[in-house]
Design an enzyme around this catalytic site. Sequence first.
Site, PDB file in Angstrom:
ATOM      1  N   LYS A 190     -45.513   0.941 -30.794  1.00 17.68           N
ATOM      2  CA  LYS A 190     -46.631   0.938 -29.830  1.00 17.68           C
ATOM      3  C   LYS A 190     -46.851  -0.488 -29.312  1.00 17.68           C
ATOM      4  O   LYS A 190     -46.558  -1.464 -30.007  1.00 17.68           O
ATOM      5  CB  LYS A 190     -47.898   1.527 -30.440  1.00 17.68           C
ATOM      6  CG  LYS A 190     -48.599   0.629 -31.403  1.00 17.68           C
ATOM      7  CD  LYS A 190     -50.030   1.059 -31.686  1.00 17.68           C
ATOM      8  CE  LYS A 190     -50.657  -0.020 -32.554  1.00 17.68           C
ATOM      9  NZ  LYS A 190     -52.013   0.024 -32.856  1.00 17.68           N
TER      10      LYS A 190
ATOM     11  N   LYS B  39     -50.882  -6.396 -29.222  1.00 15.98           N
ATOM     12  CA  LYS B  39     -51.025  -7.809 -28.875  1.00 15.98           C
ATOM     13  C   LYS B  39     -50.555  -8.726 -29.998  1.00 15.98           C
ATOM     14  O   LYS B  39     -50.333  -9.912 -29.774  1.00 15.98           O
ATOM     15  CB  LYS B  39     -52.456  -8.131 -28.454  1.00 15.98           C
ATOM     16  CG  LYS B  39     -53.521  -7.727 -29.439  1.00 15.98           C
ATOM     17  CD  LYS B  39     -54.903  -7.927 -28.848  1.00 15.98           C
ATOM     18  CE  LYS B  39     -55.997  -7.383 -29.732  1.00 15.98           C
ATOM     19  NZ  LYS B  39     -56.377  -6.007 -29.528  1.00 15.98           N
TER      20      LYS B  39
ATOM     21  N   LYS C  54     -49.889  -2.108 -42.180  1.00 10.72           N
ATOM     22  CA  LYS C  54     -50.427  -3.474 -42.206  1.00 10.72           C
ATOM     23  C   LYS C  54     -50.118  -4.176 -43.512  1.00 10.72           C
ATOM     24  O   LYS C  54     -49.909  -5.383 -43.526  1.00 10.72           O
ATOM     25  CB  LYS C  54     -51.938  -3.475 -41.929  1.00 10.72           C
ATOM     26  CG  LYS C  54     -52.258  -3.202 -40.467  1.00 10.72           C
ATOM     27  CD  LYS C  54     -53.574  -3.832 -40.045  1.00 10.72           C
ATOM     28  CE  LYS C  54     -53.792  -3.649 -38.547  1.00 10.72           C
ATOM     29  NZ  LYS C  54     -55.146  -3.965 -38.108  1.00 10.72           N
TER      30      LYS C  54
HETATM   31  P1  TYM Z   1     -58.011  -1.618 -31.802  1.00 13.08           P
HETATM   32  O1  TYM Z   1     -58.820  -2.868 -31.603  1.00 13.08           O
HETATM   33  O2  TYM Z   1     -56.701  -1.756 -32.478  1.00 13.08           O
HETATM   34  O3  TYM Z   1     -57.760  -0.909 -30.419  1.00 13.08           O
HETATM   35  C1  TYM Z   1     -58.826  -0.561 -29.530  1.00 13.08           C
HETATM   36  C2  TYM Z   1     -58.501   0.758 -28.864  1.00 13.08           C
HETATM   37  O4  TYM Z   1     -57.261   0.686 -28.167  1.00 13.08           O
HETATM   38  C3  TYM Z   1     -56.414   1.765 -28.544  1.00 13.08           C
HETATM   39  N1  TYM Z   1     -55.011   1.296 -28.486  1.00 13.08           N
HETATM   40  C4  TYM Z   1     -54.047   1.907 -27.797  1.00 13.08           C
HETATM   41  N2  TYM Z   1     -54.055   2.997 -27.018  1.00 13.08           N
HETATM   42  C5  TYM Z   1     -52.900   3.362 -26.413  1.00 13.08           C
HETATM   43  N3  TYM Z   1     -51.731   2.670 -26.580  1.00 13.08           N
HETATM   44  C6  TYM Z   1     -51.664   1.577 -27.355  1.00 13.08           C
HETATM   45  N4  TYM Z   1     -50.517   0.902 -27.485  1.00 13.08           N
HETATM   46  C7  TYM Z   1     -52.864   1.138 -28.010  1.00 13.08           C
HETATM   47  N5  TYM Z   1     -53.171   0.109 -28.837  1.00 13.08           N
HETATM   48  C8  TYM Z   1     -54.488   0.236 -29.123  1.00 13.08           C
HETATM   49  C9  TYM Z   1     -56.835   2.098 -29.961  1.00 13.08           C
HETATM   50  O5  TYM Z   1     -56.474   3.426 -30.300  1.00 13.08           O
HETATM   51  C10 TYM Z   1     -58.331   1.901 -29.885  1.00 13.08           C
HETATM   52  O6  TYM Z   1     -58.960   3.061 -29.375  1.00 13.08           O
HETATM   53  N6  TYM Z   1     -60.177   0.565 -35.761  1.00 13.08           N
HETATM   54  C11 TYM Z   1     -60.281   0.342 -34.331  1.00 13.08           C
HETATM   55  C12 TYM Z   1     -61.598  -0.311 -33.922  1.00 13.08           C
HETATM   56  C13 TYM Z   1     -62.795   0.404 -34.418  1.00 13.08           C
HETATM   57  C14 TYM Z   1     -63.288   1.653 -33.971  1.00 13.08           C
HETATM   58  C15 TYM Z   1     -64.449   1.900 -34.736  1.00 13.08           C
HETATM   59  C16 TYM Z   1     -62.850   2.572 -32.994  1.00 13.08           C
HETATM   60  C17 TYM Z   1     -63.638  -0.044 -35.392  1.00 13.08           C
HETATM   61  N7  TYM Z   1     -64.607   0.846 -35.572  1.00 13.08           N
HETATM   62  C18 TYM Z   1     -65.225   3.099 -34.561  1.00 13.08           C
HETATM   63  C19 TYM Z   1     -63.614   3.755 -32.828  1.00 13.08           C
HETATM   64  C20 TYM Z   1     -64.748   3.987 -33.602  1.00 13.08           C
HETATM   65  C21 TYM Z   1     -59.151  -0.555 -33.876  1.00 13.08           C
HETATM   66  O7  TYM Z   1     -58.617  -1.306 -34.642  1.00 13.08           O
HETATM   67  O8  TYM Z   1     -58.905  -0.514 -32.531  1.00 13.08           O
END
Ligand code: TYM
Length: 343
Positions: free
Chosen positions: A206, A209, A124
Amino acid sequence: MSEQQVTPSPLPARKRILSGIQPTGTPTLGNYLGALRNWALLQNSYDCLYMVADLHALTVREDPAALRRNTRELAALLLAVGIDPQQHVLFVQSHVPAHTELAWVLACNTQFGELSRMTQFKDKSAKHPDNVNAGLFTYPVLMAADILVYNADLVPVGQDQTQHLEIARDIAGRFNGVYGPTFTLPEGYVPKAGARVMSLGDPSKKMSKSDPNVNSFVLLTDNKDVILRKFKRAVTDSDGVVRCDPAAKPGVSNLMGIYAAFTGQTMEEVEADFAGKGYGDFKAAVAETVADALAPVQAEYARILADKGYVDGVLRTGAERAARLAGRTVRKVYRKVGLLQLD
Ligand code: TYM
């Protein structure tokens, strides 16, 4: 007819889940297969807390009005994928101050070196060189607080979050070592199929969005025509054989992974079903399967979003319930580290 009195036998306490998703736009098929679908399924076996991680979204500069809108829309979408706010807890991260309160204490128990090693921070900061802010650096500490403040046993996430989960475990273990048993060490729950859905435009990345190429991702709100078009354009290879080989055929293998995640088939079964057929037929079948699976979610989403009062009510109740649980942990932690508490 006599009414029978049934005394419920004591159930074993259910294990607890916490997970979150950032409100940085409409979720993709990657978010769905990697996380959201499992969030819904795991509700049968666990006590679940699911949150819209709006504080995490501030690490990248967001338009305030868009962030506010995205937060409510994402909550509606989580309800549409099947999160049950009666049995479980759905809330917005910033509505529960205990997350940031615990994050400070955890930050004081986290080393600069371990945060420097986080690949998401490196990625990032390379992507936004003009805004390498301290929040981006301490992001994993807040995420650890999200999980540990509820003493979650299990965290369903996609593969890209596993490093953050590791550091949460490390921080919890270290804190427990210094101050005595306080936090549960959380386990990750990464699905077998769909843990890492790749970009349709560049299968070495990956699906995300935030990708500038809108054809590289499928949004959960994309209609059937858009889904068909995006899969039709998906990058494959010139070999023309539907075969799983992530190294040599990353595009086709990714499409097979998406298809298998919905149909429940093995890669061998997918290969057999499409033996002798071209990529055109295969892509159309993947697109149809995805569109059909998303159609009911989209209908529910439209229905729920039309009632903003309902969504806000769910979030208000969710925040109250989450805050009660989280507040207890923060008080315990404050006491353990030596912060003076008045009676
Ligand atoms: P975020 O918002 O980027 O994504 C949400 C969830 O989607 C999964 N994900 C994917 N899985 C498979 N293939 C992909 N291309 C893909 N893109 C995203 C992510 O692994 C995630 O599970 N840091 C986290 C949000 C968060 C969180 C937490 C998660 C904040 N606090 C505590 C678990 C526990 C995040 O940015 O997810």
